[in-house]
Design a protein around this motif. Structure first.
Motif, short mmCIF file in Angstrom:
data_model
loop_
_atom_site.label_atom_id
_atom_site.label_comp_id
_atom_site.label_asym_id
_atom_site.label_seq_id
_atom_site.Cartn_x
_atom_site.Cartn_y
_atom_site.Cartn_z
N MET A 1 10.88 22.87 -29.16
CA MET A 1 10.46 21.81 -28.24
C MET A 1 9.65 22.39 -27.09
O MET A 1 8.63 21.81 -26.68
CB MET A 1 11.68 21.08 -27.70
N ARG A 2 10.07 23.53 -26.58
CA ARG A 2 9.34 24.17 -25.47
C ARG A 2 7.93 24.55 -25.93
O ARG A 2 6.95 24.30 -25.22
CB ARG A 2 10.09 25.41 -25.01
N LYS A 3 7.82 25.11 -27.12
CA LYS A 3 6.53 25.54 -27.64
C LYS A 3 5.60 24.36 -27.90
O LYS A 3 4.38 24.49 -27.83
CB LYS A 3 6.71 26.36 -28.91
N SER A 4 6.19 23.20 -28.19
CA SER A 4 5.36 22.02 -28.47
C SER A 4 4.59 21.58 -27.22
O SER A 4 3.57 20.91 -27.32
CB SER A 4 6.22 20.86 -28.97
N THR A 5 5.08 21.98 -26.04
CA THR A 5 4.41 21.58 -24.80
C THR A 5 3.16 22.41 -24.54
O THR A 5 2.40 22.10 -23.62
CB THR A 5 5.36 21.72 -23.59
N TYR A 6 2.92 23.43 -25.35
CA TYR A 6 1.69 24.21 -25.21
C TYR A 6 0.49 23.44 -25.74
O TYR A 6 -0.65 23.69 -25.34
CB TYR A 6 1.80 25.53 -25.96
N HIS A 7 0.73 22.52 -26.67
CA HIS A 7 -0.34 21.73 -27.28
C HIS A 7 0.12 20.27 -27.33
O HIS A 7 0.62 19.80 -28.35
CB HIS A 7 -0.67 22.24 -28.68
N ILE A 8 -0.04 19.56 -26.24
CA ILE A 8 0.45 18.20 -26.11
C ILE A 8 -0.51 17.21 -26.75
O ILE A 8 -1.71 17.21 -26.45
CB ILE A 8 0.67 17.83 -24.63
N GLU A 9 0.01 16.38 -27.63
CA GLU A 9 -0.79 15.34 -28.27
C GLU A 9 -0.94 14.14 -27.32
O GLU A 9 0.00 13.77 -26.62
CB GLU A 9 -0.12 14.88 -29.57
N GLN A 10 -2.12 13.55 -27.32
CA GLN A 10 -2.39 12.41 -26.44
C GLN A 10 -1.43 11.26 -26.71
O GLN A 10 -0.95 10.59 -25.78
CB GLN A 10 -3.84 11.94 -26.61
N SER A 11 -1.14 11.01 -27.98
CA SER A 11 -0.24 9.90 -28.34
C SER A 11 1.16 10.11 -27.77
O SER A 11 1.80 9.17 -27.29
CB SER A 11 -0.18 9.74 -29.86
N ASP A 12 1.64 11.36 -27.82
CA ASP A 12 2.96 11.67 -27.27
C ASP A 12 2.95 11.53 -25.75
O ASP A 12 3.92 11.05 -25.14
CB ASP A 12 3.39 13.08 -27.65
N LYS A 13 1.85 11.94 -25.13
CA LYS A 13 1.73 11.81 -23.68
C LYS A 13 1.78 10.34 -23.26
O LYS A 13 2.43 9.98 -22.28
CB LYS A 13 0.44 12.47 -23.21
N GLU A 14 1.11 9.49 -24.04
CA GLU A 14 1.08 8.06 -23.72
C GLU A 14 2.47 7.44 -23.84
O GLU A 14 2.86 6.59 -23.01
CB GLU A 14 0.09 7.35 -24.64
N VAL A 15 3.22 7.84 -24.85
CA VAL A 15 4.58 7.31 -25.01
C VAL A 15 5.47 7.78 -23.88
O VAL A 15 6.27 7.00 -23.33
CB VAL A 15 5.17 7.75 -26.37
N ALA A 16 5.35 9.05 -23.50
CA ALA A 16 6.15 9.58 -22.39
C ALA A 16 5.83 8.84 -21.09
O ALA A 16 6.74 8.47 -20.33
CB ALA A 16 5.89 11.08 -22.23
N ILE A 17 4.55 8.59 -20.84
CA ILE A 17 4.13 7.87 -19.63
C ILE A 17 4.68 6.45 -19.65
O ILE A 17 5.21 5.95 -18.64
CB ILE A 17 2.60 7.86 -19.52
N ALA A 18 4.58 5.78 -20.79
CA ALA A 18 5.07 4.40 -20.90
C ALA A 18 6.58 4.34 -20.65
O ALA A 18 7.08 3.40 -20.01
CB ALA A 18 4.74 3.84 -22.28
#
Length: 226
Positions: free
Chosen positions: A197-214
């Motif tokens: 999970m930590r390593k996944s934050t090195y390459h953040i997908e826009q779709s995941d960012k939008e869900v997190a923001i929402a």
């Protein structure tokens, strides 16, 4: 160091030695442990837990009194939870990227699985006495992790933001992930890897960012309504 001493009265003796001393950064220079040693420990750990379960079965088999069975089972279960708490403290202090982290995660996974077995087999005998409130809370978490309706990558984004904004303070981002992630699960994954999970934050997908923001915006609206 890692050989079992047969005939010991205390069934957790080897497990305690490993978690409280051998893998405890406060008592041992753990970074000097070789990869082969860590493999041996991880490989034997589950076997030792199975031995504890067999010991418990033998200890309760001839007991007729429910009161005595309850006392024995509670003692075994409380010892398991104490073991899990120390293993969690160890994991949070391990250096980032070191094989110790993998070993620590494996050990916690084994302990939690054994906790589930204890609950399934002896649940009616297990009481909340014998441990303090923090241990009791940890005990409940071992049996039932918190289900998060986000994906692992989306959770990672929020934890990273919490670290970057110093909303949560820790010596490193890894410590935050190590401390939080083992207690979470998602619809797709019951056993999340904090490191993945930590390593996944090195390459953040826009779709995941939008869900997190929402999701955070929903929380903001809810807080405003209080």
């Amino acid at each position: 160091m890692y050989k079992k001493t047969w005939g010991q009265a205390y069934p957790y003796a080897w497990l305690d030695e490993v978690v409280e001393v051998t893998l405890n950064p406060e008592k041992t220079n753990v970074v000097e442990l070789e990869f082969q040693q860590l493999e041996i420990i991880a490989g034997q750990f589950d076997q030792e837990l199975q031995s504890v379960l067999r010991n418990l079965k033998a200890s309760t088999f001839y007991l007729i009194s429910s009161k005595k069975i309850k006392a024995t089972v509670t003692q075994y279960y409380d010892s398991l939870i104490l073991l899990e708490r120390q293993a969690m403290e160890n994991l949070a202090a391990y250096p980032e990227g070191h094989p110790l982290a993998t070993t620590g995660e494996t050990i916690i996974f084994y302990i939690r699985n054994m906790g589930i077995v204890f609950k399934k087999r002896y649940g009616k005998y297990i009481t909340e006495t014998g441990v303090d409130n923090s241990i009791t809370s940890a005990k409940r978490m071992v049996v039932s992790k918190l289900l998060c309706k986000l994906s692992a990558d989306q959770i990672g984004i929020i934890l990273k933001a919490a670290d970057d904004t110093k909303t949560v303070l820790a010596s490193s981002m890894s410590v935050i992930f190590r401390s939080v992630v083992p207690y979470l699960s998602t619809d797709k994954n019951k056993n999340l890897s904090w490191d993945s999970m930590r390593k996944s934050t090195y390459h953040i997908e826009q779709s995941d960012k939008e869900v997190a923001i929402a999701t955070l915006e929903k929380l903001i609206l809810k807080i405003k309504g209080y």
